[in-house]
Scaffold this active site. Structure first.
Site, PDB file in Angstrom:
ATOM      1  N   ASP A 194       0.683  -1.336  -0.301  1.00 42.55           N
ATOM      2  CA  ASP A 194      -0.204  -0.101  -0.302  1.00 42.55           C
ATOM      3  C   ASP A 194       1.043   1.246   0.086  1.00 42.55           C
ATOM      4  OD1 ASP A 194      -2.552   1.381   0.278  1.00 42.55           O
ATOM      5  OD2 ASP A 194      -2.130   1.957   2.297  1.00 42.55           O
ATOM      6  N   LEU A 276      -7.913   6.144   3.004  1.00 42.62           N
ATOM      7  CA  LEU A 276      -7.874   6.848   1.832  1.00 42.62           C
ATOM      8  C   LEU A 276      -6.835   7.640   0.974  1.00 42.62           C
ATOM      9  CD1 LEU A 276      -9.714   9.767   3.696  1.00 42.62           C
ATOM     10  CD2 LEU A 276     -10.998   8.201   1.969  1.00 42.62           C
ATOM     11  N   ARG A 277      -5.407   6.584   0.625  1.00 40.96           N
ATOM     12  CA  ARG A 277      -4.635   7.001   0.728  1.00 40.96           C
ATOM     13  C   ARG A 277      -4.733   6.879  -0.797  1.00 40.96           C
ATOM     14  NH1 ARG A 277      -1.010   3.341   2.907  1.00 40.96           N
ATOM     15  NH2 ARG A 277      -0.769   5.813   4.242  1.00 40.96           N
ATOM     16  N   ALA A 278      -5.268   6.416  -0.882  1.00 38.39           N
ATOM     17  CA  ALA A 278      -5.573   5.998  -2.695  1.00 38.39           C
ATOM     18  C   ALA A 278      -6.521   7.377  -3.551  1.00 38.39           C
ATOM     19  CB  ALA A 278      -6.924   4.374  -3.280  1.00 38.39           C
ATOM     20  N   VAL A 281      -3.263   9.125  -3.792  1.00 37.99           N
ATOM     21  CA  VAL A 281      -2.940   8.897  -4.770  1.00 37.99           C
ATOM     22  C   VAL A 281      -3.165   9.545  -6.338  1.00 37.99           C
ATOM     23  CG1 VAL A 281      -1.270   7.126  -6.283  1.00 37.99           C
ATOM     24  CG2 VAL A 281      -1.297   7.342  -3.324  1.00 37.99           C
TER      25      VAL A 281
END
Length: 659
Positions: A194, A276-278, A281
């Protein structure tokens, strides 16, 4: 020094080129993970990227690459004045070897000098060298867990901490993380997976003309690297200038309209990614792509390209799902949240952009998940075959379905090992709880302070101690002995004969082995698969770190024929003999999945003797109201514990044996 192969000279690999360029434009994208088969120029193109990164200003003499405009206040070589002398150098490319030590990665304190001389001496590690540059990890999936933990900390905080016996050092460590891996050799830990902003699946071209051009250019480069690089100088310069223009445009402000932001959120939610990293990014990648195309505003095409690169590795629901993206679902989500007032209409740009990877190849998004075999047995399957039939051709093939994996008992190898770090059996490892002290061999890496003081205490008078301080010598130093967990070689020996399939048990057997494979993945084990049926046994999967490969072999496992149990055990013993020569520290655990019948082959007792001293577990697959107890007898011959197939998914217990 041999000149680096030019980035522009790499043939094909448009998606990979684009992913790397987007990170060069915006480090906030978060790095790239390159997955692919061996021999696809993964390492070549990553090393070529460093030459395209803009040069950086650093404080002269600083070993930690501090920015003169904003020096790190915690820099061990500081403090630095803002006006201190500076010099400009190329961005660094630091390679992290798979077998590197913890000290090599984060740096080390000279504990002996600190104790005997009172000097706080620190030697920077690879993370310090990678600051404001690229940290490249080849075969990142083979990286030891304790190094993965350190990378995760540094990537999350942008800071490297080194703590040793009351002495603390910290420094900035912000870098572009690029990793390459061959999925056949094992998967990556979800936490580290991730952390990579983008992922690209690469494979060798099947076009003869393109393959020929790859060979032609490589041979020209090998013959005369300097001459080859000189021929690509103009293209490399143009690429570098375009990256600088895109960076300047991004700094000036690339607008991300609410319509595009809602599309990004809808796409990430629609693919059910965790956290929420997606979203972050994808937003950063979309803005970088817009700047790369010379636009000051994000369009739907930018969102589409960013999603194809940022989501495939985040939508996986379990270790056996192949990475990939459903293109139809992506288009549906984009259409659904386009908005009536969308000024760009969601279409692609009128003119195709130039440069590497400007239009990602949809075929490179990765393979679609394997839907798995048919859940019903073949109508002419082993269920209709009698045990006594002579299956000289290998028997009637029947492919059983596989159910959802479940939690299995924790099986451990007895005793104390010294293998690679993992999560299964007890072992002496660099990390873990302290269990004692010992005289170090070479430089002290993990000081045991109480043991060091106790070793020095009896000699204070003869050393002439008069004050309050303690007089130490090099021979007083002791290092910590730690106990943690190791990974093992889990070798599955699976009975695929007609006696198993005749009772419609193969679906349950495959599900059980799949569950054990999942457990092996979580515990960082190597796995292997030996099957026996008909007149012999075969190694269906040589020992590997890729449990994904094991699951694929298991799903297509044919069944039928007689039961050569002795041949299965003998083949397992041969596999262990070869693996012991390759990796003597990795201890094996043999899991025999059978109903205990032996209707063909050699002497079972003699074959069981070949596994004497090896930790074994027998999964008893016998069923029905009348049971012969053959698997229990086999377990007695192997000095193994017995776990019934029915209990495997419902009982959680530890496998313990006296050492």
């Amino acid at each position: 020094m041999i000149a680096t192969y030019p980035f522009s000279a790499v043939v094909g690999l448009d998606d990979l080129k684009l992913a790397l360029v987007l990170n060069a434009v915006s480090p906030r994208v978060g790095g790239v993970l390159v997955r692919g088969e061996k021999g696809t120029a993964k390492s070549t193109i990553v090393r070529a990227l460093a030459a395209q990164l803009p040069s950086v200003d650093v404080v002269a003499g600083c070993r930690f690459a501090c920015d003169p405009a904003a020096p790190d206040p915690d820099c061990p070589d500081g403090p630095h004045d803002p006006g201190e002398h500076r010099h400009r150098r190329p961005a660094s490319l630091v390679e992290l070897p798979v077998g590197a030590s913890e000290d090599r990665l984060v740096g080390s304190l000279d504990v002996e000098r600190a104790l005997t001389e009172g000097v706080k001496a620190f030697e920077p590690g690879l993370l310090a060298g990678a600051h404001r540059g690229v940290l490249y990890v080849d075969e990142v999936n083979l990286l030891h867990d304790h190094l993965v933990d350190l990378l995760l900390d540094a990537a999350a905080l942008g800071t490297c901490y080194v703590e040793r016996e009351g002495v603390s050092v910290r420094h900035a460590a912000r870098f572009l993380l690029v990793g390459t891996m061959n999925p056949e050799e094992g998967e990556l830990r979800p936490q580290l997976l991730d952390r990579f902003g983008l992922t690209v699946e690469v494979k060798a071209s099947r076009d003869p003309d393109e393959r020929a051009e790859v060979v032609r250019r490589r041979m020209a480069y090998d013959a005369s690297p300097e001459e080859f690089v000189a021929r690509w100088t103009a293209q490399e310069s143009a690429l570098g200038e375009r990256i600088l223009r895109a960076r300047a445009l991004l700094r000036g402000g690339v607008a991300l309209p609410d319509t595009r932001l809602l599309q990004i959120a809808a796409v990430c939610a629609g693919f059910e990614v965790d956290g929420l990293r997606a979203d972050l990014v994808t937003a950063n990648a979309a803005m970088a792509h817009a700047a790369w195309q010379g636009r000051d505003r994000v369009t739907e095409e930018d969102v589409r390209v960013a999603a194809r690169l940022s989501l495939p590795h985040r939508r996986r629901r379990d270790p056996f799902d192949a990475p990939g993206l459903d293109e139809d679902l992506l288009e549906e989500l984009l259409d659904r949240h386009r908005g009536d007032d969308d000024p760009d209409g969601g279409g692609t740009p009128d003119t195709p952009p130039d440069g590497p990877g400007s239009q990602p190849d949809q075929g490179e998004a990765g393979p679609t998940p394997d839907p798995g075999p048919n859940s019903q047995l073949d109508q002419r399957g082993a269920g209709d075959q009698e045990e006594g039939g002579d299956d000289s051709s290998g028997g009637v093939t029947a492919v059983a379905g596989v159910g959802a994996p479940y939690r299995v008992p924790v099986m451990k190898v007895p005793g104390l090992g010294a293998g690679a770090s993992g999560r299964r059996s007890r072992a002496r490892t660099p990390r873990g709880r302290a269990t004692g002290a010992r005289v170090p061999h070479g430089k002290v890496k993990d000081l045991h302070l109480p043991a060091t003081l106790l070793a020095a205490a009896p000699y204070q008078k003869e050393r002439g101690r008069t004050g309050a301080g303690l007089l130490l010598r090099g021979g007083d130093l002791r290092e910590v002995v730690r106990e943690g967990r190791e990974s093992n070689l889990v070798l599955f020996v699976v009975d695929a004969s007609g006696s198993m399939a005749a009772r419609r048990r193969m679906t349950a057997v495959k599900t059980a082995v799949l569950s054990l494979l999942l457990d092996a993945y979580q515990r960082r084990d190597k796995v292997g698969l030996v099957t026996f049926r008909g007149r012999g046994a075969e190694v269906a999967l040589p020992p590997t770190s890729s449990v994904e490969a094991g699951a694929a072999r298991l799903r297509s496992l044919p069944t039928g024929g007689r039961t050569p149990l002795a041949e299965g055990l003998a083949r397992a013993a041969e596999v262990l003999r070869v693996e012991r020569m390759r990796d003597p520290d990795r201890r094996p655990l043999v899991v025999v999945v059978t109903d205990g019948r032996a209707t063909a082959g050699g002497d079972v007792d003699a074959a069981a003797g070949l596994l004497r001293g090896v930790a074994c577990v027998v999964v008893d697959c016998e069923s029905g109201p009348v049971r012969l107890g053959l698997a229990v007898r086999l377990a007695a011959r192997l000095a193994a514990e017995v776990v019934t197939l029915d209990d495997l998914g419902t009982v959680v217990r530890e496998h313990r044996k006296a050492s």
